[in-house]
Scaffold this motif. Structure first.
Motif, short mmCIF file in Angstrom:
data_model
loop_
_atom_site.label_atom_id
_atom_site.label_comp_id
_atom_site.label_asym_id
_atom_site.label_seq_id
_atom_site.Cartn_x
_atom_site.Cartn_y
_atom_site.Cartn_z
N ILE A 17 0.81 -1.22 0.00
CA ILE A 17 0.00 0.00 0.00
C ILE A 17 0.85 1.27 0.00
CG2 ILE A 17 -1.61 1.31 1.47
CD1 ILE A 17 -2.79 -1.52 2.19
N GLU A 18 2.01 1.22 0.63
CA GLU A 18 2.80 2.43 0.80
C GLU A 18 3.92 2.58 -0.22
OE1 GLU A 18 3.96 2.79 4.87
OE2 GLU A 18 1.92 3.33 5.49
N THR A 19 3.97 1.71 -1.24
CA THR A 19 4.99 1.82 -2.28
C THR A 19 4.47 2.71 -3.39
OG1 THR A 19 5.83 -0.38 -1.75
CG2 THR A 19 6.45 0.55 -3.88
N GLU A 20 5.04 3.91 -3.50
CA GLU A 20 4.52 4.91 -4.44
C GLU A 20 4.57 4.45 -5.88
OE1 GLU A 20 6.43 8.65 -3.85
OE2 GLU A 20 5.78 8.85 -1.78
N THR A 21 5.64 3.71 -6.25
CA THR A 21 5.74 3.28 -7.65
C THR A 21 4.62 2.32 -8.01
OG1 THR A 21 7.36 1.65 -6.90
CG2 THR A 21 8.21 3.65 -7.92
N CYS A 22 4.20 1.47 -7.06
CA CYS A 22 3.07 0.56 -7.34
C CYS A 22 1.79 1.35 -7.56
CB CYS A 22 2.89 -0.41 -6.17
SG CYS A 22 4.20 -1.63 -6.01
N LEU A 23 1.53 2.33 -6.71
CA LEU A 23 0.33 3.15 -6.87
C LEU A 23 0.38 3.92 -8.18
CD1 LEU A 23 -0.10 4.47 -3.21
CD2 LEU A 23 -1.39 2.65 -4.34
N GLU A 24 1.55 4.42 -8.54
CA GLU A 24 1.68 5.16 -9.80
C GLU A 24 1.35 4.26 -10.98
OE1 GLU A 24 5.13 7.42 -12.44
OE2 GLU A 24 5.54 6.87 -10.37
N CYS A 25 1.82 3.01 -10.95
CA CYS A 25 1.52 2.06 -12.03
C CYS A 25 0.03 1.79 -12.14
CB CYS A 25 2.27 0.75 -11.80
SG CYS A 25 4.04 0.84 -12.16
N LEU A 26 -0.65 1.67 -11.01
CA LEU A 26 -2.10 1.45 -11.04
C LEU A 26 -2.81 2.64 -11.67
CD1 LEU A 26 -2.65 -0.17 -7.53
CD2 LEU A 26 -2.60 -1.33 -9.75
N GLY A 27 -2.36 3.84 -11.35
CA GLY A 27 -2.94 5.03 -11.95
C GLY A 27 -2.73 5.07 -13.46
N ARG A 28 -1.57 4.65 -13.91
CA ARG A 28 -1.27 4.69 -15.34
C ARG A 28 -2.16 3.77 -16.17
NH1 ARG A 28 5.32 4.84 -16.17
NH2 ARG A 28 5.67 6.92 -15.27
N ILE A 29 -2.60 2.66 -15.58
CA ILE A 29 -3.43 1.73 -16.36
C ILE A 29 -4.91 2.08 -16.26
CG2 ILE A 29 -1.72 -0.09 -16.12
CD1 ILE A 29 -3.73 -1.49 -14.19
N GLY A 30 -5.23 3.15 -15.56
CA GLY A 30 -6.62 3.61 -15.53
C GLY A 30 -7.39 3.34 -14.26
N ILE A 31 -6.74 2.83 -13.21
CA ILE A 31 -7.41 2.63 -11.94
C ILE A 31 -7.64 4.00 -11.30
CG2 ILE A 31 -7.27 1.63 -9.63
CD1 ILE A 31 -7.59 -0.45 -11.82
N GLU A 32 -8.88 4.30 -10.96
CA GLU A 32 -9.22 5.58 -10.34
C GLU A 32 -9.78 5.41 -8.93
OE1 GLU A 32 -12.03 7.07 -13.17
OE2 GLU A 32 -10.47 8.03 -14.39
#
Length: 280
Positions: A17-32
Protein backbone atom coordinates in the motif's frame (compact mmCIF):
# COMPACT_ATOMS: atom_id res chain seq x y z
CA UNK A 1 -11.64 1.49 -13.41
CA UNK A 2 -11.97 0.10 -9.88
CA UNK A 3 -9.60 -2.16 -7.98
CA UNK A 4 -9.94 -4.16 -4.77
CA UNK A 5 -6.80 -4.06 -2.65
CA UNK A 6 -6.91 -6.77 0.00
CA UNK A 7 -4.88 -6.36 3.18
CA UNK A 8 -4.40 -8.34 6.37
CA UNK A 9 -2.74 -5.26 7.95
CA UNK A 10 0.60 -7.07 8.15
CA UNK A 11 3.98 -5.53 7.35
CA UNK A 12 3.78 -7.23 3.93
CA UNK A 13 0.43 -5.61 3.18
CA UNK A 14 1.77 -2.25 4.30
CA UNK A 15 4.59 -2.58 1.77
CA UNK A 16 2.04 -3.03 -1.01
CA UNK A 17 0.00 0.00 0.00
CA UNK A 18 2.80 2.43 0.80
CA UNK A 19 4.99 1.82 -2.28
CA UNK A 20 4.52 4.91 -4.44
CA UNK A 21 5.74 3.28 -7.65
CA UNK A 22 3.07 0.56 -7.34
CA UNK A 23 0.33 3.15 -6.87
CA UNK A 24 1.68 5.16 -9.80
CA UNK A 25 1.52 2.06 -12.03
CA UNK A 26 -2.10 1.45 -11.04
CA UNK A 27 -2.94 5.03 -11.95
CA UNK A 28 -1.27 4.69 -15.34
CA UNK A 29 -3.43 1.73 -16.36
CA UNK A 30 -6.62 3.61 -15.53
CA UNK A 31 -7.41 2.63 -11.94
CA UNK A 32 -9.22 5.58 -10.34
CA UNK A 33 -11.04 3.99 -7.39
CA UNK A 34 -9.51 1.60 -4.84
CA UNK A 35 -11.51 -0.44 -2.35
CA UNK A 36 -9.44 -1.42 0.69
CA UNK A 37 -10.66 -4.73 2.10
CA UNK A 38 -9.63 -6.47 5.30
CA UNK A 39 -11.33 -9.65 6.47
CA UNK A 40 -11.70 -10.79 10.07
CA UNK A 41 -11.65 -14.61 9.91
CA UNK A 42 -14.94 -16.18 10.94
CA UNK A 43 -13.21 -18.18 13.69
CA UNK A 44 -12.21 -14.95 15.49
CA UNK A 45 -15.02 -14.05 17.88
CA UNK A 46 -16.05 -10.42 18.24
CA UNK A 47 -16.95 -10.94 21.87
CA UNK A 48 -13.46 -11.89 23.06
CA UNK A 49 -12.55 -9.69 26.07
CA UNK A 50 -10.56 -6.60 25.20
CA UNK A 51 -10.60 -7.35 21.47
CA UNK A 52 -12.21 -4.66 19.33
CA UNK A 53 -11.21 -6.27 16.04
CA UNK A 54 -13.44 -4.15 13.81
CA UNK A 55 -12.41 -0.89 15.46
CA UNK A 56 -8.70 -1.68 15.35
CA UNK A 57 -8.86 -2.63 11.68
CA UNK A 58 -10.90 0.43 10.76
CA UNK A 59 -8.29 2.66 12.43
CA UNK A 60 -5.47 0.89 10.62
CA UNK A 61 -7.29 1.15 7.29
CA UNK A 62 -7.74 4.89 7.82
CA UNK A 63 -3.97 5.36 7.69
CA UNK A 64 -3.76 3.33 4.49
CA UNK A 65 -6.69 5.27 3.10
CA UNK A 66 -4.85 8.57 3.66
CA UNK A 67 -1.81 7.27 1.77
CA UNK A 68 -3.84 6.12 -1.23
CA UNK A 69 -5.99 9.27 -1.33
CA UNK A 70 -2.78 11.29 -1.23
CA UNK A 71 -1.73 9.48 -4.41
CA UNK A 72 -4.89 10.74 -6.15
CA UNK A 73 -7.30 7.80 -5.87
CA UNK A 74 -10.85 7.67 -4.58
CA UNK A 75 -10.91 5.20 -1.69
CA UNK A 76 -13.52 3.14 0.12
CA UNK A 77 -12.79 0.86 3.09
CA UNK A 78 -14.44 -2.45 3.96
CA UNK A 79 -13.98 -4.34 7.24
CA UNK A 80 -15.83 -7.64 6.86
CA UNK A 81 -16.01 -11.02 8.56
CA UNK A 82 -15.82 -14.45 6.95
CA UNK A 83 -13.51 -16.56 4.80
CA UNK A 84 -10.94 -14.14 3.32
CA UNK A 85 -10.88 -15.24 -0.32
CA UNK A 86 -14.68 -15.56 -0.50
CA UNK A 87 -15.32 -12.12 0.98
CA UNK A 88 -12.64 -10.46 -1.19
CA UNK A 89 -14.05 -12.11 -4.30
CA UNK A 90 -17.61 -11.13 -3.31
CA UNK A 91 -16.73 -7.45 -2.89
CA UNK A 92 -14.85 -7.41 -6.20
CA UNK A 93 -17.87 -8.82 -8.01
CA UNK A 94 -20.32 -6.51 -6.22
CA UNK A 95 -18.49 -3.28 -7.11
CA UNK A 96 -17.57 -4.42 -10.63
CA UNK A 97 -13.82 -4.31 -10.00
CA UNK A 98 -11.44 -4.54 -12.94
CA UNK A 99 -8.67 -6.00 -10.78
CA UNK A 100 -8.10 -7.60 -7.39
CA UNK A 101 -4.71 -7.05 -5.76
CA UNK A 102 -3.31 -9.24 -3.02
CA UNK A 103 0.17 -9.37 -1.54
CA UNK A 104 2.02 -12.66 -1.17
CA UNK A 105 5.33 -13.54 0.42
CA UNK A 106 5.50 -16.70 -1.68
CA UNK A 107 5.97 -20.20 -0.35
CA UNK A 108 8.72 -22.64 0.52
CA UNK A 109 8.94 -25.74 -1.71
CA UNK A 110 7.02 -27.76 0.90
CA UNK A 111 4.34 -25.09 1.37
CA UNK A 112 3.76 -24.99 -2.39
CA UNK A 113 2.03 -28.35 -1.98
CA UNK A 114 -0.40 -27.09 0.61
CA UNK A 115 -3.75 -25.42 -0.15
CA UNK A 116 -4.68 -22.56 2.11
CA UNK A 117 -3.29 -19.13 1.27
CA UNK A 118 -5.66 -16.37 0.25
CA UNK A 119 -3.68 -15.75 -2.94
CA UNK A 120 -3.86 -19.38 -4.04
CA UNK A 121 -7.59 -19.62 -3.31
CA UNK A 122 -8.28 -16.39 -5.17
CA UNK A 123 -6.26 -17.72 -8.10
CA UNK A 124 -8.65 -20.66 -8.29
CA UNK A 125 -11.91 -18.77 -7.89
CA UNK A 126 -11.59 -15.08 -8.81
CA UNK A 127 -13.75 -13.86 -11.69
CA UNK A 128 -11.76 -10.62 -12.01
CA UNK A 129 -8.07 -10.34 -13.01
CA UNK A 130 -5.90 -11.07 -9.97
CA UNK A 131 -2.59 -9.30 -9.37
CA UNK A 132 -0.42 -11.25 -6.93
CA UNK A 133 2.04 -8.64 -5.66
CA UNK A 134 5.18 -10.43 -4.52
CA UNK A 135 6.64 -9.30 -1.19
CA UNK A 136 10.06 -10.08 0.28
CA UNK A 137 10.10 -13.21 2.40
CA UNK A 138 11.84 -13.75 5.72
CA UNK A 139 12.56 -10.14 6.70
CA UNK A 140 11.05 -7.97 9.44
CA UNK A 141 10.40 -4.97 7.19
CA UNK A 142 9.54 -6.47 3.79
CA UNK A 143 9.45 -4.53 0.54
CA UNK A 144 7.92 -5.16 -2.87
CA UNK A 145 10.17 -7.50 -4.89
CA UNK A 146 9.57 -5.67 -8.21
CA UNK A 147 7.98 -2.28 -7.75
CA UNK A 148 7.22 -1.12 -11.31
CA UNK A 149 4.30 -3.47 -11.68
CA UNK A 150 3.74 -3.45 -15.43
CA UNK A 151 6.97 -1.97 -16.80
CA UNK A 152 8.44 -5.27 -18.06
CA UNK A 153 5.83 -7.92 -18.83
CA UNK A 154 6.23 -11.62 -19.49
CA UNK A 155 3.22 -12.97 -21.37
CA UNK A 156 2.79 -16.75 -21.56
CA UNK A 157 0.43 -18.17 -24.18
CA UNK A 158 -0.77 -21.56 -25.39
CA UNK A 159 -2.94 -19.73 -27.99
CA UNK A 160 -6.11 -20.82 -26.23
CA UNK A 161 -9.14 -18.57 -25.80
CA UNK A 162 -8.12 -17.91 -22.20
CA UNK A 163 -4.60 -16.92 -23.24
CA UNK A 164 -6.07 -14.54 -25.84
CA UNK A 165 -8.21 -12.98 -23.13
CA UNK A 166 -5.09 -12.42 -21.03
CA UNK A 167 -3.37 -10.73 -24.00
CA UNK A 168 -6.34 -8.35 -24.23
CA UNK A 169 -5.18 -6.91 -20.88
CA UNK A 170 -2.44 -5.10 -22.81
CA UNK A 171 -5.19 -2.73 -24.01
CA UNK A 172 -4.81 -0.97 -20.65
CA UNK A 173 -1.44 -2.30 -19.42
CA UNK A 174 0.28 -0.67 -22.42
CA UNK A 175 0.07 2.70 -20.71
CA UNK A 176 2.56 1.41 -18.12
CA UNK A 177 4.49 -1.19 -20.16
CA UNK A 178 7.84 -0.54 -21.83
CA UNK A 179 9.04 -4.08 -22.58
CA UNK A 180 7.36 -7.45 -23.13
CA UNK A 181 8.59 -11.00 -23.60
CA UNK A 182 6.18 -13.42 -25.29
CA UNK A 183 6.72 -17.09 -24.51
CA UNK A 184 5.11 -20.22 -25.91
CA UNK A 185 6.03 -23.70 -24.71
CA UNK A 186 5.47 -26.26 -27.43
CA UNK A 187 3.71 -29.43 -26.30
CA UNK A 188 2.62 -32.52 -28.30
CA UNK A 189 -0.83 -30.99 -28.71
CA UNK A 190 -1.14 -27.23 -28.35
CA UNK A 191 -4.77 -26.66 -27.31
CA UNK A 192 -5.23 -23.40 -29.17
CA UNK A 193 -3.02 -23.94 -32.22
CA UNK A 194 -4.46 -25.51 -35.39
CA UNK A 195 -2.46 -28.43 -36.74
CA UNK A 196 0.39 -27.27 -38.96
CA UNK A 197 0.27 -23.63 -37.85
CA UNK A 198 3.61 -22.07 -36.96
CA UNK A 199 3.69 -20.82 -33.35
CA UNK A 200 6.45 -18.32 -34.15
CA UNK A 201 4.25 -16.69 -36.77
CA UNK A 202 1.45 -16.34 -34.21
CA UNK A 203 3.86 -14.78 -31.71
CA UNK A 204 5.14 -12.38 -34.38
CA UNK A 205 1.55 -11.23 -35.01
CA UNK A 206 1.19 -10.44 -31.32
CA UNK A 207 4.58 -8.72 -31.38
CA UNK A 208 3.42 -6.43 -34.19
CA UNK A 209 0.42 -5.35 -32.08
CA UNK A 210 2.56 -4.54 -29.04
CA UNK A 211 5.18 -2.69 -31.05
CA UNK A 212 2.45 -0.54 -32.58
CA UNK A 213 1.85 0.59 -28.99
CA UNK A 214 5.53 1.38 -28.52
CA UNK A 215 6.36 -1.73 -26.46
CA UNK A 216 9.75 -3.34 -27.18
CA UNK A 217 9.00 -7.03 -27.60
CA UNK A 218 10.99 -10.28 -27.80
CA UNK A 219 9.88 -13.85 -28.48
CA UNK A 220 10.79 -17.08 -26.68
CA UNK A 221 9.84 -20.52 -28.03
CA UNK A 222 10.51 -23.37 -25.61
CA UNK A 223 9.90 -27.09 -25.32
CA UNK A 224 9.28 -29.02 -22.12
CA UNK A 225 7.09 -28.65 -19.07
CA UNK A 226 5.09 -25.41 -19.55
CA UNK A 227 5.31 -24.11 -15.97
CA UNK A 228 9.02 -24.94 -15.64
CA UNK A 229 9.90 -23.31 -18.96
CA UNK A 230 7.85 -20.17 -18.25
CA UNK A 231 9.54 -19.81 -14.87
CA UNK A 232 12.96 -20.29 -16.51
CA UNK A 233 12.16 -17.40 -18.85
CA UNK A 234 11.09 -15.34 -15.84
CA UNK A 235 14.41 -16.07 -14.12
CA UNK A 236 16.32 -15.07 -17.27
CA UNK A 237 14.55 -11.78 -18.07
CA UNK A 238 13.32 -10.77 -14.59
CA UNK A 239 10.02 -9.20 -15.72
CA UNK A 240 8.17 -7.10 -13.18
CA UNK A 241 4.97 -9.10 -13.80
CA UNK A 242 4.09 -12.36 -15.53
CA UNK A 243 0.74 -12.29 -17.38
CA UNK A 244 -1.10 -15.57 -17.82
CA UNK A 245 -4.64 -16.75 -18.47
CA UNK A 246 -6.43 -19.23 -16.24
CA UNK A 247 -8.62 -22.02 -17.55
CA UNK A 248 -10.96 -22.02 -14.57
CA UNK A 249 -11.86 -25.15 -12.65
CA UNK A 250 -14.68 -27.51 -11.94
CA UNK A 251 -15.89 -27.86 -8.35
CA UNK A 252 -13.69 -30.94 -7.96
CA UNK A 253 -10.71 -29.34 -9.70
CA UNK A 254 -10.66 -26.54 -7.14
CA UNK A 255 -9.60 -29.09 -4.56
CA UNK A 256 -6.49 -30.06 -6.53
CA UNK A 257 -3.19 -28.46 -7.43
CA UNK A 258 -1.14 -28.68 -10.57
CA UNK A 259 -2.33 -26.35 -13.34
CA UNK A 260 0.21 -24.16 -15.10
CA UNK A 261 -1.34 -20.94 -13.83
CA UNK A 262 -1.43 -22.20 -10.23
CA UNK A 263 2.21 -23.29 -10.45
CA UNK A 264 3.20 -19.86 -11.70
CA UNK A 265 1.24 -18.08 -8.97
CA UNK A 266 2.93 -20.25 -6.36
CA UNK A 267 6.48 -20.33 -7.72
CA UNK A 268 7.14 -17.10 -9.62
CA UNK A 269 9.71 -14.80 -8.05
CA UNK A 270 8.00 -11.65 -9.32
CA UNK A 271 4.43 -10.42 -9.58
CA UNK A 272 1.78 -12.42 -11.44
CA UNK A 273 -1.33 -11.07 -13.21
CA UNK A 274 -3.81 -13.90 -13.64
CA UNK A 275 -6.72 -13.31 -16.03
CA UNK A 276 -9.67 -15.69 -15.49
CA UNK A 277 -12.00 -17.04 -18.19
CA UNK A 278 -14.89 -14.89 -19.33
CA UNK A 279 -17.92 -15.32 -17.09
CA UNK A 280 -20.71 -17.16 -18.87
Amino acid sequence: MKAVLATDLSAASEATIETETCLECLGRIGIEEIHLVTVIPSNVHAGMPGMDFEGRRERALERYRNVIEGAGFDVESHVVRGTPHRRIRGIAETIGASMTIVGSRGKSPLENRVIGSTARNLARTSETPLLVNRIERGVDEPEIVRKHLFQRMLYATDFSENADRAFDAFSYLRHATEEATLVHVETPKDPGLPEGEDPRQRLEELTDQLEEWGIDTRIELRQGDPADEILDVEAEYEPTTTLVGSRGHSRLRRLLLGSVSEDIVARAKGNVLLVPPRVA
